[in-house]
Write a protein that holds these residues in place. Sequence first.
Motif, PDB file in Angstrom:
ATOM      1  N   ARG A 196       0.650  -1.386   0.085  1.00 29.75           N
ATOM      2  CA  ARG A 196       0.123   0.002  -0.101  1.00 29.75           C
ATOM      3  C   ARG A 196       0.807   1.400  -0.082  1.00 29.75           C
ATOM      4  N   ALA A 197       0.361   2.001  -0.903  1.00 27.24           N
ATOM      5  CA  ALA A 197       1.032   3.473  -0.804  1.00 27.24           C
ATOM      6  C   ALA A 197       0.369   4.555   0.116  1.00 27.24           C
ATOM      7  N   THR A 198      -0.714   4.125   0.541  1.00 26.31           N
ATOM      8  CA  THR A 198      -1.636   4.947   1.597  1.00 26.31           C
ATOM      9  C   THR A 198      -2.043   4.379   2.968  1.00 26.31           C
ATOM     10  N   GLY A 199      -2.548   4.948   3.704  1.00 26.97           N
ATOM     11  CA  GLY A 199      -2.913   4.165   4.840  1.00 26.97           C
ATOM     12  C   GLY A 199      -4.412   3.941   4.708  1.00 26.97           C
ATOM     13  N   ASP A 200      -5.381   3.430   5.759  1.00 31.02           N
ATOM     14  CA  ASP A 200      -6.466   3.042   5.643  1.00 31.02           C
ATOM     15  C   ASP A 200      -7.469   4.262   5.215  1.00 31.02           C
ATOM     16  N   VAL A 201      -8.618   3.635   4.812  1.00 33.28           N
ATOM     17  CA  VAL A 201      -9.650   4.580   4.287  1.00 33.28           C
ATOM     18  C   VAL A 201     -10.149   5.457   5.426  1.00 33.28           C
ATOM     19  N   GLU A 202     -10.341   6.657   5.205  1.00 34.64           N
ATOM     20  CA  GLU A 202     -10.807   7.803   6.591  1.00 34.64           C
ATOM     21  C   GLU A 202      -9.593   8.324   7.063  1.00 34.64           C
ATOM     22  N   GLN A 223      -9.979  17.109   4.302  1.00 27.55           N
ATOM     23  CA  GLN A 223     -10.948  15.859   4.525  1.00 27.55           C
ATOM     24  C   GLN A 223      -9.972  14.681   4.396  1.00 27.55           C
ATOM     25  N   ASN A 224     -10.336  13.596   5.213  1.00 24.05           N
ATOM     26  CA  ASN A 224      -9.685  12.425   5.136  1.00 24.05           C
ATOM     27  C   ASN A 224      -9.780  11.534   3.829  1.00 24.05           C
ATOM     28  N   GLN A 225      -8.780  10.657   3.411  1.00 30.62           N
ATOM     29  CA  GLN A 225      -8.645  10.120   1.944  1.00 30.62           C
ATOM     30  C   GLN A 225     -10.049   9.280   1.965  1.00 30.62           C
ATOM     31  N   LEU A 226     -10.504   9.258   0.464  1.00 33.26           N
ATOM     32  CA  LEU A 226     -11.380   8.468   0.000  1.00 33.26           C
ATOM     33  C   LEU A 226     -11.229   7.109  -0.417  1.00 33.26           C
ATOM     34  N   ALA A 227      -9.897   6.656  -0.605  1.00 37.06           N
ATOM     35  CA  ALA A 227      -9.540   5.359  -0.984  1.00 37.06           C
ATOM     36  C   ALA A 227      -8.258   5.251  -0.668  1.00 37.06           C
ATOM     37  N   VAL A 228      -7.800   3.807  -0.925  1.00 38.68           N
ATOM     38  CA  VAL A 228      -6.427   3.505  -0.826  1.00 38.68           C
ATOM     39  C   VAL A 228      -5.731   3.015  -2.015  1.00 38.68           C
ATOM     40  N   MET A 229      -4.536   3.253  -2.110  1.00 41.37           N
ATOM     41  CA  MET A 229      -3.608   2.873  -3.382  1.00 41.37           C
ATOM     42  C   MET A 229      -2.839   1.541  -3.084  1.00 41.37           C
ATOM     43  N   GLU A 230      -2.855   0.629  -3.669  1.00 40.31           N
ATOM     44  CA  GLU A 230      -1.993  -0.461  -3.700  1.00 40.31           C
ATOM     45  C   GLU A 230      -1.484  -0.844  -4.959  1.00 40.31           C
ATOM     46  N   ALA A 231      -0.225  -1.219  -4.845  1.00 40.78           N
ATOM     47  CA  ALA A 231       0.795  -1.474  -6.050  1.00 40.78           C
ATOM     48  C   ALA A 231       0.301  -3.063  -6.596  1.00 40.78           C
ATOM     49  N   ARG A 232      -0.140  -2.749  -7.864  1.00 39.37           N
ATOM     50  CA  ARG A 232      -0.181  -4.229  -8.425  1.00 39.37           C
ATOM     51  C   ARG A 232       0.941  -4.663  -8.951  1.00 39.37           C
ATOM     52  N   VAL A 233       1.821  -3.922  -9.682  1.00 36.87           N
ATOM     53  CA  VAL A 233       3.263  -4.559  -9.749  1.00 36.87           C
ATOM     54  C   VAL A 233       4.169  -3.601  -9.090  1.00 36.87           C
ATOM     55  N   ALA A 234       5.561  -3.903  -9.231  1.00 37.26           N
ATOM     56  CA  ALA A 234       6.509  -2.946  -8.964  1.00 37.26           C
ATOM     57  C   ALA A 234       6.254  -1.466  -9.594  1.00 37.26           C
ATOM     58  N   SER A 235       6.203  -0.557  -8.562  1.00 35.42           N
ATOM     59  CA  SER A 235       5.858   0.629  -9.083  1.00 35.42           C
ATOM     60  C   SER A 235       6.417   1.817  -8.391  1.00 35.42           C
ATOM     61  N   GLU A 236       6.394   2.968  -8.995  1.00 35.48           N
ATOM     62  CA  GLU A 236       7.295   4.004  -8.345  1.00 35.48           C
ATOM     63  C   GLU A 236       6.309   5.397  -8.571  1.00 35.48           C
ATOM     64  N   VAL A 237       6.241   6.086  -7.314  1.00 31.30           N
ATOM     65  CA  VAL A 237       5.466   7.396  -7.407  1.00 31.30           C
ATOM     66  C   VAL A 237       6.501   8.584  -7.004  1.00 31.30           C
ATOM     67  N   LEU A 238       5.884   9.657  -7.266  1.00 26.05           N
ATOM     68  CA  LEU A 238       6.417  10.946  -6.648  1.00 26.05           C
ATOM     69  C   LEU A 238       5.365  11.387  -5.460  1.00 26.05           C
ATOM     70  N   PHE A 239       5.788  11.297  -4.381  1.00 23.25           N
ATOM     71  CA  PHE A 239       4.941  11.640  -3.337  1.00 23.25           C
ATOM     72  C   PHE A 239       5.198  13.064  -2.819  1.00 23.25           C
ATOM     73  N   ILE A 259      -6.740   1.176  -7.111  1.00 29.01           N
ATOM     74  CA  ILE A 259      -7.812   2.095  -6.121  1.00 29.01           C
ATOM     75  C   ILE A 259      -8.722   1.405  -5.461  1.00 29.01           C
ATOM     76  N   LYS A 260      -8.738   1.333  -4.252  1.00 27.39           N
ATOM     77  CA  LYS A 260      -9.689   0.317  -3.374  1.00 27.39           C
ATOM     78  C   LYS A 260     -10.644   1.297  -2.643  1.00 27.39           C
ATOM     79  N   THR A 261     -12.014   1.300  -2.757  1.00 29.45           N
ATOM     80  CA  THR A 261     -12.715   1.611  -1.505  1.00 29.45           C
ATOM     81  C   THR A 261     -13.752   0.863  -1.108  1.00 29.45           C
ATOM     82  N   PRO A 262     -14.360   1.242   0.030  1.00 35.54           N
ATOM     83  CA  PRO A 262     -15.048   0.578   0.872  1.00 35.54           C
ATOM     84  C   PRO A 262     -16.576   0.269   0.337  1.00 35.54           C
ATOM     85  N   ARG A 263     -16.864  -0.994   0.110  1.00 34.01           N
ATOM     86  CA  ARG A 263     -18.477  -1.030  -0.155  1.00 34.01           C
ATOM     87  C   ARG A 263     -19.305  -0.819   1.233  1.00 34.01           C
TER      88      ARG A 263
END
Length: 224
Positions: free
Chosen positions: A39-45, A91-107, A61-65
């Motif tokens: 995961r690149a982010t913490g939990d939703v909310e 506001q708090n985040q709406l979704a989480v990011m999870e790498a599907r493959v080896a990935s790189e971001v600018l944070f 990009i994962k969001t809660p049902r």
Amino acid sequence: MPVDPALFGDSGWFAACPESLREALVARGQWRKYAPGERATGDVEAPQAGMFGVYQGTFDIKTPRADGELVTFHSLSRGHWIGDISILSEQNQLAVMEARVASEVLFVPAPVVLDIVTRTPAHYRDFYRLTRRNMNIAIEALIGLVASDADHKIAFRLLQLDRMNCVPGGWLDMSQNDLAEMLGLSIASVRRGLTELARANAIELGYARMRVHRAKLASWIETH
């Protein structure tokens, strides 16, 4: 030193930003790498820690049902940014990011984003352009979900993902299971649909990836 507008691809939000904003994001951001499933982010909310610009790889990009279970709503590849709307609305985040493959971001940390717009209020307009772009992606994905049958749901989403790809017509890092989860379809339905599209030469299938032939896929949609 000037930042290459094509750092995140020749088109997209970053390339359209003013040079001063591109320079600030790169100079004050942090390059981070993620392994598959990380995961690149913490939990939703959770508080939005910062903005993420995908440099390479693919993130789910994962969001809660309604029942709280996280499901994959969409995927982002190179050139796409997320996190701005929660930072600027405080506001708090709406979704989480999870790498599907080896990935790189600018944070870019949230305090940096807020400092950028405090120093240069005109940049609010640039961030609103990003928010509108991401909203358009979400609306297009929702419209595709109301297609009449599973095959068309699959076709519309693949067409959208190819259009979002930094290299249109390039391989998408996506397995049949990934696509099934994203569309809320059974793996059997997705397998049948992909087989149909492959027979029509509208797509190519590889191991945990697929390639879209846009003109042929659009033609298939029009004639079915």
